[in-house]
Motif scaffolding. Sequence first.
Motif, PDB file in Angstrom:
ATOM      1  N   GLU B 146       0.846  -1.189   0.000  1.00  0.00           N
ATOM      2  CA  GLU B 146       0.000   0.000   0.000  1.00  0.00           C
ATOM      3  C   GLU B 146       0.880   1.237   0.000  1.00  0.00           C
ATOM      4  O   GLU B 146       1.564   1.523   0.969  1.00  0.00           O
ATOM      5  CB  GLU B 146      -0.908   0.003   1.227  1.00  0.00           C
ATOM      6  CG  GLU B 146      -2.175  -0.764   0.988  1.00  0.00           C
ATOM      7  CD  GLU B 146      -3.179  -0.598   2.111  1.00  0.00           C
ATOM      8  OE1 GLU B 146      -3.079   0.382   2.859  1.00  0.00           O
ATOM      9  OE2 GLU B 146      -4.041  -1.460   2.231  1.00  0.00           O
ATOM     10  N   PRO B 170      -3.592   7.574   2.902  1.00  0.00           N
ATOM     11  CA  PRO B 170      -4.155   7.666   4.243  1.00  0.00           C
ATOM     12  C   PRO B 170      -4.700   6.308   4.684  1.00  0.00           C
ATOM     13  O   PRO B 170      -5.225   5.550   3.876  1.00  0.00           O
ATOM     14  CB  PRO B 170      -5.290   8.679   4.094  1.00  0.00           C
ATOM     15  CG  PRO B 170      -5.001   9.412   2.854  1.00  0.00           C
ATOM     16  CD  PRO B 170      -4.273   8.462   1.959  1.00  0.00           C
ATOM     17  N   ARG B 171      -4.548   6.025   5.944  1.00  0.00           N
ATOM     18  CA  ARG B 171      -5.037   4.763   6.467  1.00  0.00           C
ATOM     19  C   ARG B 171      -6.540   4.828   6.656  1.00  0.00           C
ATOM     20  O   ARG B 171      -7.127   5.904   6.654  1.00  0.00           O
ATOM     21  CB  ARG B 171      -4.350   4.484   7.805  1.00  0.00           C
ATOM     22  CG  ARG B 171      -2.889   4.224   7.647  1.00  0.00           C
ATOM     23  CD  ARG B 171      -2.713   2.913   6.941  1.00  0.00           C
ATOM     24  NE  ARG B 171      -1.359   2.762   6.434  1.00  0.00           N
ATOM     25  CZ  ARG B 171      -0.850   1.578   6.153  1.00  0.00           C
ATOM     26  NH1 ARG B 171      -1.562   0.483   6.288  1.00  0.00           N
ATOM     27  NH2 ARG B 171       0.373   1.474   5.688  1.00  0.00           N
ATOM     28  N   LYS B 172      -7.091   3.648   6.859  1.00  0.00           N
ATOM     29  CA  LYS B 172      -8.537   3.660   7.088  1.00  0.00           C
ATOM     30  C   LYS B 172      -8.811   4.312   8.428  1.00  0.00           C
ATOM     31  O   LYS B 172      -8.092   4.093   9.392  1.00  0.00           O
ATOM     32  CB  LYS B 172      -9.066   2.237   7.028  1.00  0.00           C
ATOM     33  CG  LYS B 172      -9.215   1.516   8.347  1.00  0.00           C
ATOM     34  CD  LYS B 172      -9.922   0.185   8.155  1.00  0.00           C
ATOM     35  CE  LYS B 172     -10.135  -0.500   9.486  1.00  0.00           C
ATOM     36  NZ  LYS B 172     -10.575  -1.881   9.370  1.00  0.00           N
ATOM     37  N   ARG B 173      -9.793   5.134   8.457  1.00  0.00           N
ATOM     38  CA  ARG B 173     -10.175   5.776   9.708  1.00  0.00           C
ATOM     39  C   ARG B 173     -11.637   6.158   9.621  1.00  0.00           C
ATOM     40  O   ARG B 173     -12.206   6.271   8.544  1.00  0.00           O
ATOM     41  CB  ARG B 173      -9.313   6.998   9.995  1.00  0.00           C
ATOM     42  CG  ARG B 173      -9.360   8.042   8.915  1.00  0.00           C
ATOM     43  CD  ARG B 173      -8.397   9.172   9.129  1.00  0.00           C
ATOM     44  NE  ARG B 173      -7.627   9.075  10.346  1.00  0.00           N
ATOM     45  CZ  ARG B 173      -7.975   9.637  11.500  1.00  0.00           C
ATOM     46  NH1 ARG B 173      -9.088  10.316  11.605  1.00  0.00           N
ATOM     47  NH2 ARG B 173      -7.198   9.535  12.541  1.00  0.00           N
ATOM     48  N   LEU B 177     -12.964   7.431   4.970  1.00  0.00           N
ATOM     49  CA  LEU B 177     -12.733   6.233   4.162  1.00  0.00           C
ATOM     50  C   LEU B 177     -12.356   6.562   2.731  1.00  0.00           C
ATOM     51  O   LEU B 177     -11.545   5.884   2.122  1.00  0.00           O
ATOM     52  CB  LEU B 177     -13.988   5.359   4.173  1.00  0.00           C
ATOM     53  CG  LEU B 177     -14.183   4.614   5.485  1.00  0.00           C
ATOM     54  CD1 LEU B 177     -15.468   3.861   5.456  1.00  0.00           C
ATOM     55  CD2 LEU B 177     -13.016   3.683   5.731  1.00  0.00           C
ATOM     56  N   HIS B 180      -8.669   6.929   1.922  1.00  0.00           N
ATOM     57  CA  HIS B 180      -7.906   5.722   1.637  1.00  0.00           C
ATOM     58  C   HIS B 180      -8.114   5.284   0.189  1.00  0.00           C
ATOM     59  O   HIS B 180      -7.160   4.996  -0.532  1.00  0.00           O
ATOM     60  CB  HIS B 180      -8.349   4.619   2.597  1.00  0.00           C
ATOM     61  CG  HIS B 180      -7.653   3.322   2.382  1.00  0.00           C
ATOM     62  ND1 HIS B 180      -8.212   2.316   1.638  1.00  0.00           N
ATOM     63  CD2 HIS B 180      -6.439   2.872   2.778  1.00  0.00           C
ATOM     64  CE1 HIS B 180      -7.356   1.300   1.604  1.00  0.00           C
ATOM     65  NE2 HIS B 180      -6.285   1.605   2.290  1.00  0.00           N
ATOM     66  N   ASP B 181      -9.364   5.265  -0.240  1.00  0.00           N
ATOM     67  CA  ASP B 181      -9.641   4.817  -1.609  1.00  0.00           C
ATOM     68  C   ASP B 181      -9.033   5.759  -2.628  1.00  0.00           C
ATOM     69  O   ASP B 181      -8.433   5.322  -3.618  1.00  0.00           O
ATOM     70  CB  ASP B 181     -11.159   4.716  -1.835  1.00  0.00           C
ATOM     71  CG  ASP B 181     -11.762   3.595  -0.988  1.00  0.00           C
ATOM     72  OD1 ASP B 181     -10.956   2.820  -0.420  1.00  0.00           O
ATOM     73  OD2 ASP B 181     -12.979   3.519  -0.884  1.00  0.00           O
TER      74      ASP B 181
END
Lengths: 855, 405
Positions: B146, B170-173, B177, B180-181
């Motif tokens: 990733e 960016p991480r999932k948070r 969301l 991240h996508d």
Amino acid sequence: MPPKSGHHRAKNVDYEEDDVYSDDDYYENEEGGGMTDEDREQMRIGAIKVKEALNSSITVSDSQIQEALWHYYYDVGKSVTYLKNKHAPATTTTQPKKQKAVSRFDQAVSAASTPKKPETGEQSAFLMPPNRIKELCTAPSLKCTFQSRRANIKDFDTNTGASECWASAEYPCLYPIPDVMDHVPLSAAEFFRDTPWLNVPTHRLGEITVEPLFPRGGLLGGSSKPSKLAALAAARKKKQEEAKNATSTSTDPGDMKAEADKAVALLDRLSVKSKESASPSSALVQPQPVEQKSAQSKYPSRKRSQTPTTAFQESETPTPEPETSAPVEIPHLRAGPSMFASTLCGITPLPVKRQHLDSTSFPLPYTSTRGFTDTNPFTGPSPDDIVLSARVKGNKSKPGPNKKPNGNKLAESVEKLSVEEVPKVKSKNLNVVEEFEKSGMKRMANFVVIGHVDHGKSTLMGRLLYDLKVIDQRSVDKLRKEAETIGKSSFALAWIMDQTSEERSRGVTVDIATNYFETDKTRFTILDAPGHRDFIPNMIAGASQADFAVLVIDASTNSFESGLKGQTKEHALLVRSMGVQRLVVAVNKMDTVNWSQDRFEEISQQMTAFLTAASFSGKSITFIPCAGLTGENVTRKIEEGKASWYNGQTLIEALDASEPAKRSLEKPFRLTVSDVFRGSITNPVSIAGRIDAGSIQVGDTILSMPANEAGVIKGVEVENEPVDWAVAGQIATFHLAELDPVHLRLGDIICDPKKPVTLTKSFTAKILAFEHVLPMGVDVFRGRMSAEANVTKLVAVLNKGTGEVEKKKVRIVKPGEVARVVVQLDRELPLEVGVRVVLREGGNTVAAGLLEMCS
Amino acid sequence: MRLLKQQIDQKHGSGFATLLPEEPEDMWHAYNLIQPSDLVRARAIRRVTKTSDSGSVASQRITLDLTISVTSTDFDVGSGQLHVAGKVASENEHVKLGSHHTLDLELQRKFTLEKGDGWDSVALEQLREACDTEKRADLWAVVMGEGLANICLITEHQTILRQRVEVPVPRKRKGGLDGHDKGMDKFYSTTLSTLLRHFDVVNAVQADKTTPLLLASPGFVAQSFLAYVKSEATRTTNKPLLALLPSILVAHSSSPHVHSLSEVLASPAITSKLSDTKYARETALMDKFYTFLRQDDGRAWYGPKEVEKAVEKGAVGRGGGVLLISNALFRAQNVAERKRWVGLVDRVKEVEGGEVRVLSSMHESGKRLEALGNVAAILTFPLEDLDEDDEVNGGGEGDGNEMVI
């Protein structure tokens, strides 16, 4: 509006894009093609008027008039001006004067210089006595040049046709043509009649000034700016009006002649002391072409009176010139004319010097050659010159006192500005540690949920949140529905934690999910780790933020066994090597084995054996049977009869029983970045992570390593609530300022700029090997950070208990051995002594270690 | 590399070989062949200054053939350029003997190599390998995770990291969301455009030979990237890319770093397709060595001294003895050092009858070997105490209750 032909419409399409043109549509259409009936009628009327206006003074052909009208959109006034300009060049000099008769100055000039001129009497009527303004405006303080203009027109309406044409010439574009033709100009008073503020007490009324109207500059007629004299005069008039308003509001201004005399007196004064007219109190509305344009299509808008600008100064400078043909020293009381003005009018800022130079120094031939300058003793300034220039300097410095304070003020204000600029984010300068102790905050605990894949970690946590009403019924119902539609109804609770589309479609947690809940005693942060072996890096990131761990074990047959070989084991070892001491083992899915006590005991025994081998102390391990999907023994006790053998804690009770971890508040600030994202539009750079040590508050400066870039904390959020400070152990979100996100990477260390982390490229670590360790390439993990590295040297194998060297010259470190190794990193990383790292290779955790020495 | 002319006396090793490099990989061979003290003759451009009798100085660039005695070589992996520095060894009407010159060896320009110490067995083997005309299998690989992708070119003898792509994801948070996508989408598009810049898609797909593209990642990143490539190819109707799609392989790697390539190349899915390539063989061999080492039965040893001892004792002989040696050792600037290794190789090959594998230091397998000291051996019989230190102490197994760590 005349009917449009297709051609017109096509043409309009282009223009309609531009809003500016939309108001002029009417005229545009007429211009477009053949004349309509209306056009012809207008043309006819216009032509007559123009003829009247032109009188016999100039002979112009009908076609010329029509052409002019056509170009000026039937604007009679403009056409007349144009025609006059074009066809009577001789009269042009007088004509502008006539036009500018509005201005008081011109009145004065005409009254003073040509008293015999027959027009004088009539023209003096143009002068606007202040009381007339009062008549028109019900509010006495309402100063409105616009009104005065309109009043003038009214006067003219009663006069000759020439004046009529003058009026239209003067207000060519303020109103649409029909208005001009009707000769019923709208006064401001009328215009504002229905507005309520006319009844407002006079002292509270504001000031309305409408920009003076000057002949509009156009393609063919005149300059776009009013003449300098006119501008000057307008300023004078304004000033006078003001003075009048101030001193004698009730005074009758007297007859016109007196007025004219006054004007003459004014002119005299003006010519002698030009600075007076430039006094800043006189409000002048600068004629600006752009504004005039806007006035074409709109009603005059309220304007604040402007202070005189340099343009005004420019316009007045020429006035003294003819009088000062003899060198008169003007004291430098004001700022000098602008560069433009001085160039234009030839006034140098230092007239004395110039005079002197003019008389003494004529350029001699060859003076510029080198030999000449070398030999000639007169090339340098003569003593006289020096004295003179010193005098000039002295003169210059005279107005200094006037200027200096101003300059100082400016400097001061600049300084002030710069001072204000520095703290963009204001710090409250709190003593965070004290604040933290004062706040009497609830105990805080972060725990990581670990275990083999599909052992039900996410579901168990989803159940916990659902039963604690952190997640409402509605969203759970929604998730259930969604899960059912793709045939994975059992995943509904897990989806509370697994939110990305990929996680849901694959049914696997990929990344750490963070959630919060609260019991009576403690505030918890859940870190739901992925169980899949590919995502162990993410799990390590989660575990590095945790105070204790919840190990979830699937009780069903084979699952537990496969887990013990897989990630149950690896995770347990990892969290242990990351420094987690306490473990809550949730034996999950007890419903699938009918709450069998034997199974629970079996699992407990095996796990206890394994965990104690992994050096967890027996008393810090708690076993809890539960069922995440149904929710038994998570927050509520098991239903009667199902498991009568168990009467211990529920999961939540076990969590609550955890001892709070110690916080290293006094150490320098350290934070491992576990996420970099765009918080919102106002917070473009945000990071999240656990504070490893120290404390932080809004306004603090921080340093990002290894980028070595400083930034400022703009905001702190804990559990999605903005707070002023945060302390070690909390997982917080920080909004940063003055730091570009390119300098932030996952795994970076944010630290105190006064005590920064050192970057290291090679370190010695004491490792506990899980697999064979050879000199080989490994991935080094620390929190979110992962980096390529090489184990370059196996220094020694150590005694597990004492840490003494057992064997030097190690060829291979076997699993379970403790060894000292040297690790060489591919790039410099912020690592400190005492930091725990994990070494992985080929998808397996090879070893976990503690940094002993950086080099 | 084409061998244009060869006059090597097998007995003494004297003589020369004239070679014509044809592809970038040949530069790597040339780099391995050319040693300090060798004589290299090639075409060179040199600025020559002449002082006439009247004292005026005229300088001009002339092209001439120069023979230099090599003092050092410099190889640029990224661009595949080789610079050979040395002293002029044969007099010339323009250049004095002993003056310095650096030859830039170029593709399609022949050079003549004469070994200073004669052609030894390793050099001859390298020459043979360099001129091996058999079809070469190149492979492009993208090792990704990733937000991180390493685009590598794997050739017969080298693994070249062409580009490292790093995009912050960016991480999932909660509530973030789409961040991240979006980040992943950006990462995929950056990776694809970077890949296309390096990877000549148009020439990759040919009737006789298709360059495979390998995507490897932990988790699902590689699959998602393949899906992205597919959708992009269809969306933009990029025909060469569409034609390439069938030859894209997806494999599992445990990390997004380059060194996990060894793991990828060892995976059964890949070996079945790329079985008979040098790098696949080398990787398999290294894995075998590691397996023996883990068994810790004294049959696998690494490190210069240990291996030399094992060879002395005749443990690297017929019946499974394998000497693994990195070609980095043969590039040693020190002649004695090189002789040492050549001697070892000769001994294993000729006296002991064992197998010798020269691993390319540019491959992951070579890098793994490098970590072990560039040389390792699988022995035919177990040997203990090759590390000549005190007693081997196996009894470290823990009865300690409290851990040090």
